[in-house]
Design a protein around this motif. Structure first.
Motif, PDB file in Angstrom:
ATOM      1  N   VAL A  72       5.026  -3.475  -4.485  1.00 16.28           N
ATOM      2  CA  VAL A  72       5.285  -3.623  -2.868  1.00 16.28           C
ATOM      3  C   VAL A  72       6.368  -4.414  -2.688  1.00 16.28           C
ATOM      4  CG1 VAL A  72       4.013  -4.400  -0.924  1.00 16.28           C
ATOM      5  CG2 VAL A  72       2.761  -3.179  -2.723  1.00 16.28           C
ATOM      6  N   ASP A  73       7.395  -3.969  -1.616  1.00 17.39           N
ATOM      7  CA  ASP A  73       8.358  -4.887  -1.207  1.00 17.39           C
ATOM      8  C   ASP A  73       8.677  -4.864   0.425  1.00 17.39           C
ATOM      9  OD1 ASP A  73       9.898  -2.276  -0.565  1.00 17.39           O
ATOM     10  OD2 ASP A  73      11.593  -3.310  -0.820  1.00 17.39           O
ATOM     11  N   GLU A  74       7.646  -4.161   1.052  1.00 22.62           N
ATOM     12  CA  GLU A  74       7.440  -4.369   2.313  1.00 22.62           C
ATOM     13  C   GLU A  74       6.107  -3.997   3.000  1.00 22.62           C
ATOM     14  OE1 GLU A  74      10.951  -3.226   5.270  1.00 22.62           O
ATOM     15  OE2 GLU A  74       9.595  -1.662   5.584  1.00 22.62           O
ATOM     16  N   VAL A  75       5.733  -4.869   3.867  1.00 20.99           N
ATOM     17  CA  VAL A  75       4.124  -4.336   4.626  1.00 20.99           C
ATOM     18  C   VAL A  75       4.019  -4.478   5.913  1.00 20.99           C
ATOM     19  CG1 VAL A  75       1.969  -5.407   4.313  1.00 20.99           C
ATOM     20  CG2 VAL A  75       3.191  -6.007   2.490  1.00 20.99           C
ATOM     21  N   GLY A  76       3.554  -3.190   6.368  1.00 25.18           N
ATOM     22  CA  GLY A  76       3.574  -2.747   7.691  1.00 25.18           C
ATOM     23  C   GLY A  76       2.425  -3.613   8.338  1.00 25.18           C
ATOM     24  N   GLU A  77       2.687  -3.733   9.577  1.00 23.83           N
ATOM     25  CA  GLU A  77       2.011  -4.378  10.767  1.00 23.83           C
ATOM     26  C   GLU A  77       0.366  -4.020  10.632  1.00 23.83           C
ATOM     27  OE1 GLU A  77       1.034  -5.028  15.588  1.00 23.83           O
ATOM     28  OE2 GLU A  77       2.781  -3.918  14.923  1.00 23.83           O
ATOM     29  N   GLY A  78      -0.645  -4.786  10.455  1.00 23.94           N
ATOM     30  CA  GLY A  78      -1.845  -4.477  10.236  1.00 23.94           C
ATOM     31  C   GLY A  78      -2.584  -4.243   8.948  1.00 23.94           C
ATOM     32  N   VAL A  79      -1.640  -4.347   7.925  1.00 26.77           N
ATOM     33  CA  VAL A  79      -2.043  -4.052   6.422  1.00 26.77           C
ATOM     34  C   VAL A  79      -2.753  -5.369   5.978  1.00 26.77           C
ATOM     35  CG1 VAL A  79      -1.159  -3.496   4.290  1.00 26.77           C
ATOM     36  CG2 VAL A  79      -0.441  -2.249   6.249  1.00 26.77           C
ATOM     37  N   GLU A  80      -3.745  -5.221   5.377  1.00 25.79           N
ATOM     38  CA  GLU A  80      -4.173  -6.373   4.895  1.00 25.79           C
ATOM     39  C   GLU A  80      -4.671  -6.034   3.328  1.00 25.79           C
ATOM     40  OE1 GLU A  80      -7.426  -7.683   7.180  1.00 25.79           O
ATOM     41  OE2 GLU A  80      -6.502  -8.227   8.677  1.00 25.79           O
ATOM     42  N   GLY A  81      -4.869  -7.110   2.563  1.00 21.08           N
ATOM     43  CA  GLY A  81      -5.130  -7.040   0.740  1.00 21.08           C
ATOM     44  C   GLY A  81      -4.228  -6.684   0.034  1.00 21.08           C
ATOM     45  N   VAL A  82      -2.795  -6.584   0.509  1.00 21.02           N
ATOM     46  CA  VAL A  82      -1.747  -6.340  -0.552  1.00 21.02           C
ATOM     47  C   VAL A  82      -0.676  -7.216   0.134  1.00 21.02           C
ATOM     48  CG1 VAL A  82      -0.913  -4.358   0.931  1.00 21.02           C
ATOM     49  CG2 VAL A  82      -0.466  -4.471  -1.615  1.00 21.02           C
ATOM     50  N   ALA A  83       0.254  -7.497  -0.879  1.00 13.58           N
ATOM     51  CA  ALA A  83       1.253  -8.160  -0.431  1.00 13.58           C
ATOM     52  C   ALA A  83       2.673  -7.860  -1.462  1.00 13.58           C
ATOM     53  CB  ALA A  83       1.203  -9.699  -1.047  1.00 13.58           C
ATOM     54  N   VAL A  84       3.680  -8.406  -1.183  1.00 13.10           N
ATOM     55  CA  VAL A  84       4.847  -8.081  -1.630  1.00 13.10           C
ATOM     56  C   VAL A  84       4.847  -8.484  -2.956  1.00 13.10           C
ATOM     57  CG1 VAL A  84       7.538  -8.557  -1.697  1.00 13.10           C
ATOM     58  CG2 VAL A  84       6.378  -8.080   0.451  1.00 13.10           C
ATOM     59  N   GLY A  85       5.241  -7.579  -3.745  1.00  8.49           N
ATOM     60  CA  GLY A  85       5.243  -8.245  -5.385  1.00  8.49           C
ATOM     61  C   GLY A  85       4.146  -7.247  -6.160  1.00  8.49           C
ATOM     62  N   ASP A  86       2.931  -6.915  -5.403  1.00 10.32           N
ATOM     63  CA  ASP A  86       1.798  -6.158  -6.194  1.00 10.32           C
ATOM     64  C   ASP A  86       2.175  -5.014  -6.717  1.00 10.32           C
ATOM     65  OD1 ASP A  86       0.234  -8.327  -5.295  1.00 10.32           O
ATOM     66  OD2 ASP A  86      -0.583  -7.201  -3.583  1.00 10.32           O
ATOM     67  N   ARG A  87       1.522  -4.598  -7.731  1.00 11.89           N
ATOM     68  CA  ARG A  87       1.881  -3.436  -8.571  1.00 11.89           C
ATOM     69  C   ARG A  87       0.819  -2.328  -8.018  1.00 11.89           C
ATOM     70  NH1 ARG A  87       3.812  -3.943 -14.144  1.00 11.89           N
ATOM     71  NH2 ARG A  87       2.174  -2.683 -14.782  1.00 11.89           N
ATOM     72  N   VAL A  88       1.044  -1.300  -7.341  1.00 11.61           N
ATOM     73  CA  VAL A  88       0.137  -0.395  -6.701  1.00 11.61           C
ATOM     74  C   VAL A  88       0.434   1.211  -6.960  1.00 11.61           C
ATOM     75  CG1 VAL A  88      -0.196  -1.844  -4.863  1.00 11.61           C
ATOM     76  CG2 VAL A  88       1.482   0.127  -4.561  1.00 11.61           C
ATOM     77  N   PHE A  89      -0.428   2.136  -6.763  1.00 13.57           N
ATOM     78  CA  PHE A  89      -0.332   3.296  -6.919  1.00 13.57           C
ATOM     79  C   PHE A  89      -0.905   4.071  -5.779  1.00 13.57           C
ATOM     80  CE2 PHE A  89      -4.386   2.970  -8.487  1.00 13.57           C
ATOM     81  CZ  PHE A  89      -4.855   4.016  -8.901  1.00 13.57           C
ATOM     82  N   GLY A  90      -0.205   5.158  -5.264  1.00 15.34           N
ATOM     83  CA  GLY A  90      -0.856   6.010  -4.342  1.00 15.34           C
ATOM     84  C   GLY A  90       0.099   7.045  -3.756  1.00 15.34           C
ATOM     85  N   GLU A  91      -0.293   7.469  -2.391  1.00 15.42           N
ATOM     86  CA  GLU A  91       0.296   8.762  -2.023  1.00 15.42           C
ATOM     87  C   GLU A  91       1.131   8.412  -0.526  1.00 15.42           C
ATOM     88  OE1 GLU A  91      -2.263  11.889  -0.872  1.00 15.42           O
ATOM     89  OE2 GLU A  91      -3.111  12.169  -2.842  1.00 15.42           O
ATOM     90  N   GLY A  92       2.210   9.033  -0.513  1.00 15.72           N
ATOM     91  CA  GLY A  92       2.971   8.950   0.611  1.00 15.72           C
ATOM     92  C   GLY A  92       3.832  10.045   0.982  1.00 15.72           C
ATOM     93  N   ALA A  93       4.909   9.941   1.175  1.00 14.38           N
ATOM     94  CA  ALA A  93       6.089  11.080   1.445  1.00 14.38           C
ATOM     95  C   ALA A  93       7.456  10.677   0.788  1.00 14.38           C
ATOM     96  CB  ALA A  93       6.078  11.117   2.696  1.00 14.38           C
ATOM     97  N   ALA A  94       7.894  11.621   0.272  1.00 14.63           N
ATOM     98  CA  ALA A  94       9.494  11.360  -0.182  1.00 14.63           C
ATOM     99  C   ALA A  94       9.559  10.488  -1.208  1.00 14.63           C
ATOM    100  CB  ALA A  94      10.403  11.107   0.789  1.00 14.63           C
ATOM    101  N   THR A  95       8.647  10.770  -2.205  1.00 16.84           N
ATOM    102  CA  THR A  95       8.527   9.639  -3.535  1.00 16.84           C
ATOM    103  C   THR A  95       9.274   9.965  -4.523  1.00 16.84           C
ATOM    104  OG1 THR A  95       6.701  10.960  -4.305  1.00 16.84           O
ATOM    105  CG2 THR A  95       5.920   9.174  -2.708  1.00 16.84           C
ATOM    106  N   TYR A  96      10.144  11.106  -4.533  1.00 15.84           N
ATOM    107  CA  TYR A  96      11.281  10.932  -5.486  1.00 15.84           C
ATOM    108  C   TYR A  96      12.381  10.213  -4.726  1.00 15.84           C
ATOM    109  CZ  TYR A  96       9.059  15.434  -7.589  1.00 15.84           C
ATOM    110  OH  TYR A  96       8.050  16.580  -7.813  1.00 15.84           O
ATOM    111  N   ALA A  97      12.185   9.076  -5.030  1.00 13.29           N
ATOM    112  CA  ALA A  97      13.392   8.073  -4.262  1.00 13.29           C
ATOM    113  C   ALA A  97      13.265   6.732  -4.963  1.00 13.29           C
ATOM    114  CB  ALA A  97      13.295   8.018  -2.906  1.00 13.29           C
ATOM    115  N   GLU A  98      14.100   5.851  -4.702  1.00 10.74           N
ATOM    116  CA  GLU A  98      14.207   4.594  -5.031  1.00 10.74           C
ATOM    117  C   GLU A  98      13.065   3.647  -4.281  1.00 10.74           C
ATOM    118  OE1 GLU A  98      18.248   3.560  -7.300  1.00 10.74           O
ATOM    119  OE2 GLU A  98      18.366   3.683  -5.175  1.00 10.74           O
TER     120      GLU A  98
END
Length: 298
Positions: A72-98
């Motif tokens: 994690v390197d950026e956390v959006g408004e209203g997001v709780e329970g996760v912080a910059v530097g955490d190791r996560v896995f999940g779903e999103g969009a355009a993930t073949y990217a840096e």
């Protein structure tokens, strides 16, 4: 940043590696990660070809990929329970990217590599969804066509954990792999229906490979309502449900993390590709016969 994208629908050759794409940002309820690995899923190349756009509308030019693992390197408004530097896995969009924005995520269980973690999100959500939709209960038997791939690997292990017997259909080279996951295994080819019948009655069936076996699966279960496909777009013509719309991804990720942490779920990475070889990953994914998962490494 580098990312893979396409400006027109078509074959693997439409994929392009951008060297200076603009970094996305995490909006409300989202996080951005520095991607370490991205999962390769059949939906990726189906979207590239212009299929399943009803479930996944896109605007060209578009990025590629839904699944990822990273930091994690950026956390959006209203997001709780996760912080910059955490190791996560999940779903999103355009993930073949840096860098990529995730809409659903979970913390990576200890001991899991980024490559392994990137292989779980979509396949576990899909496995949990189709097991629910096919309605097979503990003590019953589920037939799985295409059992050695990512979704099949997850289905076999989750069903076993729930007390469901699984008969797995796969190529000859993957028979021991299926048995190692607790399934009764048999091969495709002439006489496969009778081989399945000898293994016992079938209470429900899943078509995960789209290999033209819908009619036979209906015959083995005796009811098209007991068959679910994620791969054969002609399934509704046979009265069979085609499952293509995701359920609760956060809940699926939480269950995946719990199963992994308890040693009840492991999906191996068959092959990892660098970002520049995304087209090769799609070619191999479309060819099938995967044992476990394919991932892109960043």
């Amino acid at each position: 940043m580098k990312r893979v994208s396409f400006a027109e629908f078509g074959g693997p050759d439409v994929l392009r590696l951008e060297e200076d794409a603009e970094r996305p940002h995490a909006g409300p309820g989202r996080i951005r990660i520095a991607v370490r690995a991205a999962g390769v899923n059949p939906v990726d190349w189906r979207l590239r070809e212009g299929q399943v756009l009803g479930a996944h509308p896109i605007t060209l030019p578009a990025g590629v990929g839904l699944d990822a693992a990273g930091v994690v390197d950026e956390v959006g408004e209203g997001v709780e329970g996760v912080a910059v530097g955490d190791r996560v896995f999940g779903e999103g969009a355009a993930t073949y990217a840096e860098f990529a924005v995730l809409s659903a995520w979970a913390r990576m269980p200890g001991g899991l590599t980024f490559e392994e973690a990137a292989g779980y999100p979509s396949v576990v959500e899909t496995a949990l969804r189709v097991i629910h939709e096919v309605g097979v209960r503990p003590g019953q038997t589920l037939l799985v066509s295409g059992a050695s791939g990512g979704v099949g690997s997850a289905v076999l292990q989750i069903a076993r954990e729930r007390g469901i017997t699984v008969i797995g259909l796969a190529g000859a080279a993957n028979q021991d792999y299926l048995r190692g996951l607790g399934a009764l295994a048999t091969t495709y080819g002439e006489g496969w229906v009778e081989r399945v019948r000898r293994l016992g009655p079938v209470d429900g069936a899943l078509d995960l490979a789209g290999s033209g076996v819908i009619r036979e699966l209906v015959g083995l279960t005796g009811d098209p309502g007991k068959v679910v496909s994620i791969a054969d777009l002609t399934a509704p013509e046979h009265g069979v449900r085609f499952s293509g719309v995701a359920g609760s991804v956060p809940a699926a990720l939480a269950e995946a993390a719990d199963l992994i942490a308890r040693g009840k779920l492991h999906i191996p990475v068959e092959k990892a590709y660098p970002l520049a070889e995304a087209a090769a990953a799609h070619i191999d994914s479309q060819a099938g016969h995967t044992r476990g998962r394919r991932v892109i490494t960043i």
